[in-house]
Scaffold this motif. Structure first.
Motif, mmCIF file in Angstrom:
data_model
loop_
_atom_site.group_PDB
_atom_site.id
_atom_site.type_symbol
_atom_site.label_atom_id
_atom_site.label_comp_id
_atom_site.label_asym_id
_atom_site.label_seq_id
_atom_site.Cartn_x
_atom_site.Cartn_y
_atom_site.Cartn_z
ATOM 1 N N SER A 65 32.958 37.769 37.515
ATOM 2 C CA SER A 65 33.078 39.186 37.135
ATOM 3 C C SER A 65 32.600 40.088 38.273
ATOM 4 C CB SER A 65 32.281 39.460 35.866
ATOM 5 O OG SER A 65 30.953 39.043 36.033
ATOM 6 N N ILE A 97 35.374 40.228 40.813
ATOM 7 C CA ILE A 97 36.510 41.065 40.421
ATOM 8 C C ILE A 97 36.131 42.537 40.507
ATOM 9 C CG2 ILE A 97 36.331 41.337 37.904
ATOM 10 C CD1 ILE A 97 39.399 40.084 39.699
ATOM 11 N N ALA A 123 36.538 43.377 44.036
ATOM 12 C CA ALA A 123 37.966 43.504 44.367
ATOM 13 C C ALA A 123 38.509 44.849 43.883
ATOM 14 C CB ALA A 123 38.754 42.361 43.727
ATOM 15 N N LEU A 124 38.055 45.283 42.714
ATOM 16 C CA LEU A 124 38.498 46.594 42.201
ATOM 17 C C LEU A 124 37.987 47.723 43.089
ATOM 18 C CD1 LEU A 124 38.007 46.117 38.354
ATOM 19 C CD2 LEU A 124 40.149 46.460 39.548
#
Lengths: 607, 249
Positions: B4, B7, B10-11
């Protein structure tokens, strides 16, 4: 899927996508305001200067007529002359010639207002009114707004896809595994290991469960010690019989892991496929983002060794050929995955970025060939060492290569131009290299099942026109020097392909036929027809891919062969002057006739 | 690093990249507009010059023999300070008239040839070379055949000044817009991932006995697991006690 988790995938994905899109749209608005605050006065001044230069020149012409003694009202064709000047000068909205009393002698419109240029010669006086406008400004603003909106949309879509991908491919498997472990623990089976993660909430929950299991193990150890103590003093076996009677009810009631030490167990077996899929999607997307520029760049570099029809096609053919070689080399190199992936990505970055300095056609072909080889090698090295789900992988690759990549390329070209876009794409590959290489160990590649088909003719037939459309017809048609418009047509194709479920062959053929008709009868350069044709081709490709789901080897071979034939057809169409839409129509007919000609094992049941 | 967290990073990277893309789009759009405005300002000059030359060609003289063209190109250069050079060259790419008289008779650069070969739009072609902008037009005879080409070289000084100022303005705006946007995206992402794993954290707390059973998919399972653990511990401990008591009996 655990009940009620579907909403926990799509709701966060949609929410994050919307929020990111809104934030980027707002940021774009503020950035545009800052840019306009700086640029508007300069641009207005430039427009005024241009209009003034036209006004002075035109006023000079009338002054010359007056000098020659020709009265203004005797001049012939003044209206047409003024209109021609206004039409030929983008910064001039209108012109009006007034006599000495201020009466209109000639004008392009009844209400022209603006800067006045006095004309005094030959004893007569007159004036010329020039209205300065900037149609360029409005066009440019419209284009910037569209670009910013697309950038916001793209950021939102990528964010939503990242979130959905993570939740579907990592969060959900971990969640299901954890629930299964907890459920089994509730039934007295404490052997199930929870998750793969080494940190985060799933790991914490897994550790909590392991802590519970440890309590049970401690109690069992205590019992084992008690049993051992009794056995040590059991000289006649009577105690043992009593112990067995005590232990009998416990037998089979609880199952505990057979392990030494108290370290937390980690799950075994294949790791979730998410890591492989997003890495492959990023590589495919960054490689595909160069496609809209290749034909255009090749034509600019030019060569006398090839006819004009093949100049834009040959680099793509070289790239495709070497891509296939790269895939084959990547499969051979299994076992050295990390090093191969790193080398391939570095080569991809360098080959793509070096185009920025390329001035020679031959070198350009070599660089694109290198990029194709590297992309094939990287993808094979990535996908050859894991167990990615074929359907999810196909969708991820389609999304990256046919939706995100063309839009990103179009926006990149709007921002920094075509040549610098190659450099930016190469730089991105190199910058992302450490994340794309991955840390996982190699696994043996799964061998295709015996008797599995090696080629899917329906996919190949659908890919032929798609290849011609995406690689040649659009980049050298509506997308020539207008990458964003071309990107829209390819993205339409991608979206349609993603949304299309399994289709009967007849429907696939009909979609190809519709695309052929649209391309044949629509006027050249018509954007709406091109977009509609893109959508029809996407339906054909998406349907064919969905029908052949689960047969990656057959699909890969068909896509490569279809792409090669599509490129050759596009080049041949230019060379011999036949319409590419005829080739698409032929593919449509063949696609519809295929089930009659051969009872393919790939024909999907029930469709 | 937890998936998490990866990610979320990455966002953040996607959001940051989109911000830079937006800045690039604004810069590219306005810079191109400045360039087009500069070019539009010489449209009139270029059109006048072309018509004058074509009028002379229409009289039947070969382009190379129309000596008045040299005066026309020099006068055209004198009318606009941004014009660095004006040149007329033959279809074969040889300079016939030039404000830089020393260049007459020389071949045009390869980039110009390439532009003429593949980048003519509406009889107009353009090249950017060594920071300057070259805008050209095709000159045709009465039969519509090209008899030569006209090229006007514009200074990019004004465009460069505009671009530098634009970069400063956009950087200044990005300096406060980017942190706000990234912080907002981070808060949203953390909240969402917190929401998606809330029941997992509750499960951990229940298994550790720190929290009373709640509701949701995991609540019943957690309670069952906890009960099974307590029951198993109790059974094993009772059995151990019973085993030890066999000796006493």
């Amino acid at each position: 899927m655990i009940p009620a988790t579907r909403s926990k995938i799509w709701l966060p994905a949609a929410a994050i996508g919307l929020v990111v899109a809104a934030l980027i749209a707002l940021a774009g608005y503020f950035l545009l305001q800052a840019g306009l605050r700086h640029s508007t006065p300069i641009l207005q001044e430039a427009t005024r200067t241009g209009a003034a230069a036209v006004g002075e020149a035109v006023a000079g012409q009338f002054a010359r007529a007056l000098e020659l003694g020709i009265p203004l009202d005797k001049l012939v064709g003044v209206d047409a002359y003024l209109r021609r000047i206004a039409d030929g000068s983008p910064q001039v909205g209108g012109l009006a010639l007034l006599d000495g009393d201020g009466r209109i002698v000639a004008a392009t419109a009844p209400d022209v207002s603006g800067e006045t240029f006095e004309i005094a010669a030959g004893g007569a006086r007159a004036s010329l009114v020039v209205e300065a406008v900037s149609p360029l400004f409005e066009d440019a603003m419209r284009r910037i707004w569209i670009s910013l909106s697309l950038a916001a949309l793209l950021a939102g879509v990528i964010s939503a896809a990242l979130t959905a991908g993570y939740l579907r491919l990592s969060w959900q498997p971990s969640r299901e595994r954890l629930l299964r472990a907890v459920d089994r623990a509730g039934e007295g089976d404490f052997t199930e290991v929870a998750v793969f993660e080494t940190s985060g909430p799933f790991f914490a929950a897994s550790q909590a469960l392991a802590g519970c299991v440890e309590q049970v193990e401690a109690a069992r150890r205590k019992l084992a010690e008690a049993v051992a103590t009794i056995h040590a003093i059991d000289f006649d076996g009577s105690l043992g019989r009593r112990v067995d009677t005590i232990l009998q009810p416990l037998e089979g009631r609880y199952v505990l892991p057979d392990r030494g030490g108290d370290e937390t167990q980690r799950a075994e077996g294949p790791a979730p496929a998410g890591g492989l899929i997003w890495r492959a999607a990023v590589v495919a997307g960054l490689s595909a983002a160069a496609f809209p520029f290749v034909g255009n760049f090749a034509i600019d570099r030019g060569t006398t060794s090839l006819s004009a029809a093949w100049v834009g096609v040959v680099p793509l053919l070289a790239e495709l050929l070497l891509f296939v070689l790269g895939v084959l080399a990547g499969r051979v190199a299994a076992g050295r995955g990390g090093a191969v992936r790193a080398l391939a990505l570095i080569l991809l970055g360098l080959s793509t970025g070096a185009v920025f300095w390329c001035r020679d056609y031959g070198l350009f072909v070599v660089l694109r060939g290198g990029a194709g080889f590297a992309a094939g090698l990287a993808l094979a090295a990535l996908l050859g060492h894991g167990r990615a789900r074929p359907r999810v992988l196909t969708l991820a690759l389609l999304f990256a290569a046919l939706v995100v990549a063309p839009l990103f390329a179009g926006l990149l070209a709007e921002a920094i131009g075509r040549r610098a876009s190659f450099l930016a794409l190469g730089g991105l590959v190199l910058a992302l290299c450490p994340f794309l290489v991955g840390m996982g160990g190699d696994r043996a590649e799964e061998r295709p099942k015996a008797g599995a088909p090696w080629f899917d003719p329906a996919t190949a037939l659908a890919m032929v026109p798609v290849s011609a459309f995406v690689f040649v017809l659009i980049p050298l048609g509506i997308g020539y020097n207008n990458y964003l418009v071309g990107a829209g047509a390819v993205a339409m194709l991608g979206v349609a392909a993603l949304a299309t479920p399994r289709l009967p062959r007849l429907a696939i053929g009909a979609a190809l036929g519709a695309a052929a008709l649209l391309l044949h009868y629509a006027p050249g350069g018509d954007v709406v027809s091109a977009y509609a044709a893109g959508a029809a081709l996407g339906v054909a490709l998406g349907g064919a891919l969905a029908n052949a789901a689960g047969q990656p080897r057959a699909v890969s071979a068909a896509l490569a062969a279809g792409a090669a034939v599509g490129l050759l057809l596009a080049g041949g169409a230019g060379q011999f002057g036949f319409s590419p839409s005829l080739a698409i129509a032929a593919a449509a007919l063949l696609s519809m006739a295929l089930p009659l000609v051969t009872r393919s094992r790939l024909a999907p049941a029930g469709v | 690093m937890a998936p998490s967290t990866r990610i979320i990073l990455a966002l953040m990277a996607t959001t940051a990249a989109a911000l830079f893309l937006c800045a690039g789009l604004v810069f590219g759009g306005l810079d191109r507009l400045a360039l087009r405005s500069s070019e539009a300002n010489i449209d009139f000059l270029l059109g006048q010059l072309r018509r004058s030359v074509e009028a002379n060609v229409g009289l039947g003289l070969p382009l190379a023999n129309i000596r008045v063209v040299q005066n026309l190109v020099e006068r055209a250069k004198a009318t606009d300070g941004r014009v660095l050079a004006v040149e007329v060259f033959s279809p074969a790419g040889v300079s016939l008239f030039n404000t830089d008289r020393g260049s007459i008779g020389e071949s045009i650069p390869a980039a110009w040839r390439s532009a003429i070969r593949s980048r003519i739009v509406g009889d107009r072609w353009r090249v950017e070379e060594l920071g300057d902008i070259i805008v050209g037009e095709v000159m045709r005879n009465d039969f519509g055949e090209p008899v030569g080409y006209l090229a006007v070289t514009l200074s990019s000084e004004a465009r460069d000044r505009h671009a530098e100022g634009l970069i400063v303005a956009l950087s200044a705006r990005l300096a406060w817009v980017a942190p706000i946007v990234l912080a907002a995206a981070l808060v949203m992402a953390v909240f969402m991932f917190d929401w998606t794993t809330r029941d997992i954290r509750q499960l951990a707390a229940q298994l550790l006995g720190r929290q009373a059973p709640g509701s949701g998919v995991f609540a019943g399972a957690a309670q069952g697991a906890r009960s099974a653990v307590d029951r198993a511990v109790r059974d094993f401990e009772r059995a151990a006690d019973d085993v030890m008591k066999t000796d006493e009996a």
